[in-house]
Design a protein around this motif. Structure first.
Motif, PDB file in Angstrom:
ATOM      1  N   LYS A 143     -22.530 -10.874  36.601  1.00 35.49           N
ATOM      2  CA  LYS A 143     -23.741 -10.352  37.205  1.00 35.49           C
ATOM      3  C   LYS A 143     -23.777  -8.832  37.186  1.00 35.49           C
ATOM      4  O   LYS A 143     -24.854  -8.233  37.218  1.00 35.49           O
ATOM      5  N   VAL A 144     -22.601  -8.222  37.127  1.00 32.25           N
ATOM      6  CA  VAL A 144     -22.532  -6.750  37.166  1.00 32.25           C
ATOM      7  C   VAL A 144     -22.420  -6.167  35.769  1.00 32.25           C
ATOM      8  O   VAL A 144     -23.148  -5.237  35.393  1.00 32.25           O
ATOM      9  N   PHE A 145     -21.506  -6.735  34.964  1.00 31.10           N
ATOM     10  CA  PHE A 145     -21.269  -6.179  33.619  1.00 31.10           C
ATOM     11  C   PHE A 145     -20.825  -7.334  32.706  1.00 31.10           C
ATOM     12  O   PHE A 145     -19.652  -7.685  32.653  1.00 31.10           O
ATOM     13  N   ASP A 146     -21.795  -7.934  32.042  1.00 35.05           N
ATOM     14  CA  ASP A 146     -21.528  -9.031  31.109  1.00 35.05           C
ATOM     15  C   ASP A 146     -21.339  -8.431  29.711  1.00 35.05           C
ATOM     16  O   ASP A 146     -22.296  -7.955  29.082  1.00 35.05           O
ATOM     17  N   ILE A 147     -20.112  -8.439  29.215  1.00 38.59           N
ATOM     18  CA  ILE A 147     -19.779  -7.745  27.970  1.00 38.59           C
ATOM     19  C   ILE A 147     -20.427  -8.445  26.776  1.00 38.59           C
ATOM     20  O   ILE A 147     -20.336  -9.673  26.626  1.00 38.59           O
ATOM     21  N   THR A 148     -21.081  -7.656  25.929  1.00 40.35           N
ATOM     22  CA  THR A 148     -21.715  -8.185  24.713  1.00 40.35           C
ATOM     23  C   THR A 148     -21.194  -7.524  23.440  1.00 40.35           C
ATOM     24  O   THR A 148     -21.251  -8.133  22.371  1.00 40.35           O
ATOM     25  N   THR A 149     -20.700  -6.292  23.514  1.00 44.36           N
ATOM     26  CA  THR A 149     -20.193  -5.599  22.317  1.00 44.36           C
ATOM     27  C   THR A 149     -18.949  -4.810  22.669  1.00 44.36           C
ATOM     28  O   THR A 149     -18.695  -4.504  23.852  1.00 44.36           O
ATOM     29  N   ILE A 150     -18.185  -4.462  21.620  1.00 45.27           N
ATOM     30  CA  ILE A 150     -16.997  -3.638  21.781  1.00 45.27           C
ATOM     31  C   ILE A 150     -16.788  -2.836  20.499  1.00 45.27           C
ATOM     32  O   ILE A 150     -16.997  -3.341  19.396  1.00 45.27           O
ATOM     33  N   CYS A 151     -16.426  -1.576  20.644  1.00 38.46           N
ATOM     34  CA  CYS A 151     -16.122  -0.738  19.488  1.00 38.46           C
ATOM     35  C   CYS A 151     -15.188   0.385  19.918  1.00 38.46           C
ATOM     36  O   CYS A 151     -15.004   0.639  21.121  1.00 38.46           O
ATOM     37  N   HIS A 152     -14.612   1.062  18.924  1.00 37.98           N
ATOM     38  CA  HIS A 152     -13.694   2.175  19.181  1.00 37.98           C
ATOM     39  C   HIS A 152     -14.263   3.434  18.544  1.00 37.98           C
ATOM     40  O   HIS A 152     -14.323   3.530  17.308  1.00 37.98           O
ATOM     41  N   LEU A 162     -17.497  -0.408  25.665  1.00 34.93           N
ATOM     42  CA  LEU A 162     -17.996  -1.754  25.918  1.00 34.93           C
ATOM     43  C   LEU A 162     -19.477  -1.708  26.232  1.00 34.93           C
ATOM     44  O   LEU A 162     -19.928  -0.871  27.024  1.00 34.93           O
ATOM     45  N   GLY A 163     -20.249  -2.612  25.597  1.00 33.03           N
ATOM     46  CA  GLY A 163     -21.663  -2.751  25.909  1.00 33.03           C
ATOM     47  C   GLY A 163     -21.897  -4.015  26.716  1.00 33.03           C
ATOM     48  O   GLY A 163     -21.131  -4.982  26.619  1.00 33.03           O
ATOM     49  N   SER A 164     -22.986  -4.040  27.493  1.00 36.79           N
ATOM     50  CA  SER A 164     -23.207  -5.153  28.410  1.00 36.79           C
ATOM     51  C   SER A 164     -24.617  -5.707  28.253  1.00 36.79           C
ATOM     52  O   SER A 164     -25.507  -5.085  27.661  1.00 36.79           O
ATOM     53  N   LYS A 165     -24.775  -6.890  28.806  1.00 42.41           N
ATOM     54  CA  LYS A 165     -26.087  -7.530  28.822  1.00 42.41           C
ATOM     55  C   LYS A 165     -27.043  -6.805  29.741  1.00 42.41           C
ATOM     56  O   LYS A 165     -28.262  -6.851  29.559  1.00 42.41           O
ATOM     57  N   GLN A 166     -26.523  -6.105  30.742  1.00 41.45           N
ATOM     58  CA  GLN A 166     -27.363  -5.364  31.682  1.00 41.45           C
ATOM     59  C   GLN A 166     -27.859  -4.042  31.098  1.00 41.45           C
ATOM     60  O   GLN A 166     -28.688  -3.375  31.697  1.00 41.45           O
ATOM     61  N   GLY A 167     -27.332  -3.643  29.913  1.00 35.01           N
ATOM     62  CA  GLY A 167     -27.782  -2.413  29.269  1.00 35.01           C
ATOM     63  C   GLY A 167     -26.866  -1.235  29.483  1.00 35.01           C
ATOM     64  O   GLY A 167     -27.039  -0.189  28.841  1.00 35.01           O
ATOM     65  N   ASN A 184     -25.484   4.847  31.828  1.00 34.83           N
ATOM     66  CA  ASN A 184     -26.508   4.080  32.521  1.00 34.83           C
ATOM     67  C   ASN A 184     -27.265   3.140  31.598  1.00 34.83           C
ATOM     68  O   ASN A 184     -27.741   2.089  32.017  1.00 34.83           O
ATOM     69  N   GLY A 185     -27.428   3.513  30.336  1.00 35.16           N
ATOM     70  CA  GLY A 185     -28.085   2.627  29.386  1.00 35.16           C
ATOM     71  C   GLY A 185     -29.583   2.753  29.407  1.00 35.16           C
ATOM     72  O   GLY A 185     -30.159   3.717  29.937  1.00 35.16           O
ATOM     73  N   TRP A 186     -30.258   1.727  28.842  1.00 38.84           N
ATOM     74  CA  TRP A 186     -31.707   1.780  28.620  1.00 38.84           C
ATOM     75  C   TRP A 186     -32.399   0.526  29.160  1.00 38.84           C
ATOM     76  O   TRP A 186     -33.471   0.154  28.700  1.00 38.84           O
ATOM     77  N   ASN A 187     -31.765  -0.133  30.121  1.00 33.98           N
ATOM     78  CA  ASN A 187     -32.353  -1.313  30.775  1.00 33.98           C
ATOM     79  C   ASN A 187     -32.713  -2.411  29.785  1.00 33.98           C
ATOM     80  O   ASN A 187     -33.718  -3.109  29.944  1.00 33.98           O
ATOM     81  N   SER A 188     -31.919  -2.546  28.778  1.00 28.16           N
ATOM     82  CA  SER A 188     -32.094  -3.608  27.791  1.00 28.16           C
ATOM     83  C   SER A 188     -30.727  -4.016  27.277  1.00 28.16           C
ATOM     84  O   SER A 188     -29.803  -3.184  27.191  1.00 28.16           O
ATOM     85  N   LEU A 206     -30.567  -2.394  20.667  1.00 29.03           N
ATOM     86  CA  LEU A 206     -30.940  -3.017  21.922  1.00 29.03           C
ATOM     87  C   LEU A 206     -31.803  -4.246  21.680  1.00 29.03           C
ATOM     88  O   LEU A 206     -32.369  -4.428  20.595  1.00 29.03           O
ATOM     89  N   ALA A 207     -31.914  -5.068  22.701  1.00 30.19           N
ATOM     90  CA  ALA A 207     -32.689  -6.300  22.589  1.00 30.19           C
ATOM     91  C   ALA A 207     -34.182  -6.038  22.519  1.00 30.19           C
ATOM     92  O   ALA A 207     -34.946  -6.911  22.109  1.00 30.19           O
ATOM     93  N   ASN A 208     -34.644  -4.847  22.916  1.00 25.91           N
ATOM     94  CA  ASN A 208     -36.072  -4.512  22.867  1.00 25.91           C
ATOM     95  C   ASN A 208     -36.462  -3.903  21.531  1.00 25.91           C
ATOM     96  O   ASN A 208     -37.461  -3.183  21.432  1.00 25.91           O
ATOM     97  N   ASN A 209     -35.652  -4.164  20.474  1.00 23.01           N
ATOM     98  CA  ASN A 209     -35.914  -3.697  19.114  1.00 23.01           C
ATOM     99  C   ASN A 209     -35.778  -2.184  18.954  1.00 23.01           C
ATOM    100  O   ASN A 209     -36.306  -1.607  17.992  1.00 23.01           O
TER     101      ASN A 209
END
Length: 891
Positions: A143-152, A162-167, A184-188, A206-209
């Motif tokens: 609910k806080v940080f759902d990991i979706t990507t990882i890179c170095h 680490l990137g998250s589903k929450q943006g 903080n991200g971009w809310n996507s 991002l998921a918003n294209n």
């Protein structure tokens, strides 16, 4: 009964057509090979390809479940399946297994001597690659940080992003296990994070294209793009010359972006027919590789005038489960496969390098090719449901005709040119709703006959596509209802049509006005299959039975019943001895046509939709519901002795077989299954068989057949000119009579080891065989004597038997021992013909001596009893076999 696990005739061999799934491919440069290696997931396995020739190098071992993600470094390829991670070297050698996750693994990243993995429960673990131990574990709340990507990010020592589903994004230092910074991200939802060639800059999809290039050091936006071709599924950078960013979309498009001018550089619409799963730009090369869940792997080169990429090489297979499969050609090397994506494929059973895609069926092939339309092209025709081909005139004109779902148009294809033909066959007088239901290409390759749902049957020329006649009289209707099957004979003299009106009609090929014979069937026909060489026609009926008709005599010769569901396909083997059928009850049956019995049946995981037997009889090819592969089953009768017995469909346990895989099974396991399933009798030696049956010696007939007529043979073979007498051996070297020159020196060596001359102690006139015979007391000794006689020639055997008489240097004891030897041989049920032949020669040579000596007469009585018993047993077996053969002939 114990449950069987294998078929009597067929054994799973391998599967064809797998290239790629939704898992992104892995690109690794191997310095020793000097080329880039590509790894693609194909379910429970992964393929390894070389970029230079784009050929398959290896296939990995089988995983316990489908591969969920793949990554690689310069040493290993890491695959995740279920809760474990596997490390592979050279594409097929398993070196490490990493355990510890309690859920399926969704992300992995090799990080120096460590491997980072994240599972579905959002737990991050760091494994030591060599030790296979967990060195760090960090749990996250979804609910806080759902990991979706990882890179170095490069130059960021011991840090991962680490990137998250929450943006939001987080930068972690794995060495200290501390969170360095949170973006903080971009809310996507963050879909992709990829380091850019510029230091501190990372591309974020991002998921918003939106595609954002962000500076991590200053947490500032560098540039932003909007992707208008679907969601971004893959991203990479091409740094040869002008910095270019390449993105792949969920619609299959590939877009290149000029980072200096901040605009779209080029577009490649419909580069794939499905979402672009993986995209990698090669370092120091103008090459790019992509894979997609449309079952394709493509290599692109950036050499177009506008800086765009063109397709250089590709490997692909059916994107959707195939509808139809058939062997083409007489060698049995190639398969023609029709997919539900409206494409035709040629699959080679020897090497996947020769696999070809004939393209997709289109109403206007040139227009579709010119506009580069996607799978949503309105000109694309429905999937192919039925094929017919003849390779006789393949190089002159089109050789393949195909029926499409719910269409009355029939398309032609060129196997030689590997593309769709120029003709679309349209029958005159058809109205809306009439569709083509069946077809056949004649054995000469000149004509194609097509049956329709309105009962009409039309004939077309394959070379020109011109309509060449309609079956029937004035109404031009061959049947009163839909035509279910159309066939021709080997010499193009007859045409056979089967309709849903329960009628089977026979036509002269040159006279289409009226059939010369009509057969009334008990059940309606759903499909037909003709073996032209044997003039047999198989009819699959709607009551799940199969009828075989002899088209020469116009008679029903066999009827098979046993399926419990709709029959999907039928096919003859190359010798027309078997008929193989598949049904919606998931069974594949093999029927023996001469005996009219079911000889093999097995159940598959999913129903078989189409099957084809190789023209060489080595493989059975099948397609199944919901699977894009073409499965090959090897014919065991080509390399094993199989005893086929009739099977009662309802009183046996039907074996359930798993579909063939990409890797062979354990040979030891296969041997066990073969012995258990095929019910082969255990091997018995001649000694074991002789306990029940009488056996022969396997000696050449020249050793025993003419023993009674040797004087005639010698007289016939007497040379006309005198023979040159060879130089004889020294008088003091005794020889043993045999086919090869041997000296009898063993006995003299034992007693006169200190003497230089081999001088016998006694002047006995007995031969070496006679001495051995006299010293024999047991059955084993007599068996050794028989072996000695087997090694002698016919003349030597005659000499040995004649020399047993007292007046020829022998003795009565030798003759008695010889009769005992024959009695022992007859009682053992072995060497039957030798014992009879030796006995005949003995009686012929020593009749006078036997009549004078009571001891010989008594021994001869025992021999006579043994011989009579042997002959009685042999006669019983012979009469039994003669009765069986006669009964089979009368059936």
């Amino acid at each position: 009964m114990s449950e069987k696990t294998s078929s009597r005739i067929f054994s799973g061999s391998r599967v064809l057509g797998y290239v790629s799934t939704h898992v992104p491919c892995v690109a690794r440069y191997i310095q020793r090979r000097g080329e880039t290696i590509l790894c693609t997931s194909v379910g429970k396995w992964f393929h390894t390809y070389g970029c230079n020739k784009f050929r398959l190098l290896s296939v990995s071992g089988e995983h316990p479940g489908p591969i969920t993600c793949m990554v690689g470094d310069k040493y290993h390829v890491y695959t995740a399946s279920e809760n474990n991670i596997y490390a592979w070297r050279r594409g097929c050698e398993l070196t490490h297994v990493y355990r510890g996750h309690n859920a399926s693994i969704k992300l992995m990243y090799p990080f120096g001597p460590h491997l980072i993995s994240i599972d579905e429960e959002n737990i991050l673990k760091v494994f030591d690659i060599k030790e296979e131990t967990v060195v760090l574990e960090i749990p996250y709340e979804k609910k806080v940080f759902d990991i979706t990507t990882i890179c170095h990010p490069p130059t960021y020592l011991n840090k991962v992003l680490l990137g998250s589903k929450q943006g939001r994004l987080q930068l972690w230092n794995l060495n200290t296990s501390k969170l360095v910074y949170t973006f903080n991200g971009w809310n996507s939802c963050v879909k992709i994070t990829e380091p850019a060639p510029a230091i501190d800059v990372v591309a974020i999809a991002l998921a918003n294209n939106k595609i954002v290039l962000h500076n991590l050091r200053y947490d500032q936006l560098v540039m932003e793009f909007t992707h208008d071709w679907g969601k971004v599924t893959s991203l990479s950078f091409q740094i040869n010359g002008t910095p270019i960013m390449v993105t792949g979309s969920s619609a299959g498009h590939i877009v290149t972006w000029n980072l200096e001018e901040k605009r779209v550089h080029t577009q490649m619409e419909s580069a794939h027919n499905a979402s672009v799963a993986g995209l990698h730009c090669m370092l120091s090369e103008p090459l790019m590789v992509t894979n997609s869940e449309d079952n394709s792997l493509k290599l692109w080169i950036f050499d177009m005038p506008d800086g765009g990429a063109r397709l250089l090489r590709k490997r692909d297979g059916p994107a959707l489960p195939p509808n139809y499969v058939t062997y083409c050609g007489l060698t049995g090397d190639n398969l023609l496969v029709a997919g539900r994506d409206s494409s035709l494929y040629i699959m080679n059973t020897i090497s996947e390098t020769f696999n070809k895609n004939l393209g997709r069926a289109s109403r206007n092939r040139k227009a579709s090719k010119k506009k580069k339309r996607s799978q949503y092209d309105p000109l694309i025709m429905p999937p192919v449901t039925r094929l017919s081909l003849c390779m006789q005139r393949d190089k002159q004109w089109d050789s393949v005709a195909a029926i499409h779902r719910n269409l009355h148009w029939v398309t032609t294809w060129s196997y030689h040119k590997m593309k769709m033909g120029q003709h679309i066959l349209k029958a005159p007088g058809l109205i809306k709703g009439d569709v083509a239901t069946c077809l056949t290409v004649t054995n000469c390759g000149n004509f194609v006959i097509i049956g329709y749902s309105n009962g009409q049957v039309h004939r077309f020329n394959m070379q020109s596509g011109i309509h060449r006649g309609t079956f029937g009289n004035e109404k031009k209707i061959a049947h009163k209802s839909a035509v279910r099957g159309v066939e021709t004979d080997l010499c193009n003299q007859k045409a056979i049509t089967a309709g849903a009106d329960n009628k089977l009609k026979f036509w002269y090929f040159k006279n289409l006005t009226a059939p010369y014979s009509v057969m009334r069937l008990e059940e309606s026909v759903s499909m037909t299959k003709c073996h032209r060489e044997s003039a047999l026609l198989a009819l699959a009926n709607e009551d799940f039975s199969i009828t075989i008709v002899d088209i020469d005599t116009v008679n029903i010769v066999r009827k098979f019943e046993g399926h419990a569901g709709k029959i999907n396909d039928i096919d003859f083997d190359h010798q027309s001895r078997w008929l193989i059928s598949s049904s919606m009850d998931s069974t594949i049956c093999t029927w023996d046509i001469p005996s009219g019995e079911l000889v093999d049946i097995f159940v598959t995981e999913r129903p078989c939709t189409s099957l084809s037997m190789s023209p060489t009889g080595d493989y059975l090819a099948t397609t199944h519901v919901g699977d894009i592969g073409v499965f090959l089953w090897a014919n065991k009768l080509l390399y094993e002795k199989i005893f086929l017995k009739p099977i009662d469909r309802y009183s046996v346990d039907i074996p359930k077989l798993a579909l063939p895989t990409l890797t062979p099974k354990d040979p030891c396991q296969n041997e066990t299954e073969i012995i258990e399933v095929c019910e082969e009798p255990e091997y018995k030696s001649p000694i074991q068989i002789s306990e029940e049956l009488i056996t022969l010696s396997n000696q050449p007939t020249s050793r025993w057949l003419n023993l009674l007529n040797l004087d005639i043979v010698k007289k016939r073979n007497k040379p006309k000119t005198p023979l040159t007498i060879p130089k004889s051996a020294p008088f003091f070297l005794p020889t043993i009579p045999s086919l090869e020159l041997e000296f009898d020196v063993e006995k003299d060596k034992e007693h006169n080891s200190n003497s230089k001359l081999l001088i016998p102690e006694s002047l006995s006139t007995l031969s070496a065989f006679a001495k051995k015979l006299v010293s024999s007391d047991s059955n084993e000794d007599f068996s050794k004597c028989v072996e000695i006689l087997k090694s002698l020639s016919s003349s030597a055997i005659e000499v040995e038997i004649n020399s047993m008489a007292p007046d020829m240097g022998g003795s009565i004891d030798v003759m008695v021992k010889f009769l005992q030897m024959l009695e022992t041989t007859l009682n053992s049920n072995r060497d039957f013909e030798l014992a009879q032949s030796y006995l005949s020669l003995f009686l012929k040579s020593h009749t006078k001596v036997i009549s004078e000596e009571k001891e010989l007469r008594d021994s001869l009585i025992s021999v006579e009893e043994a011989a009579t018993e042997s002959w009685s047993k042999l006669q019983t077996q012979l009469m039994y076999n003669i009765c069986i053969v006669k009964a089979l002939k009368d059936m």
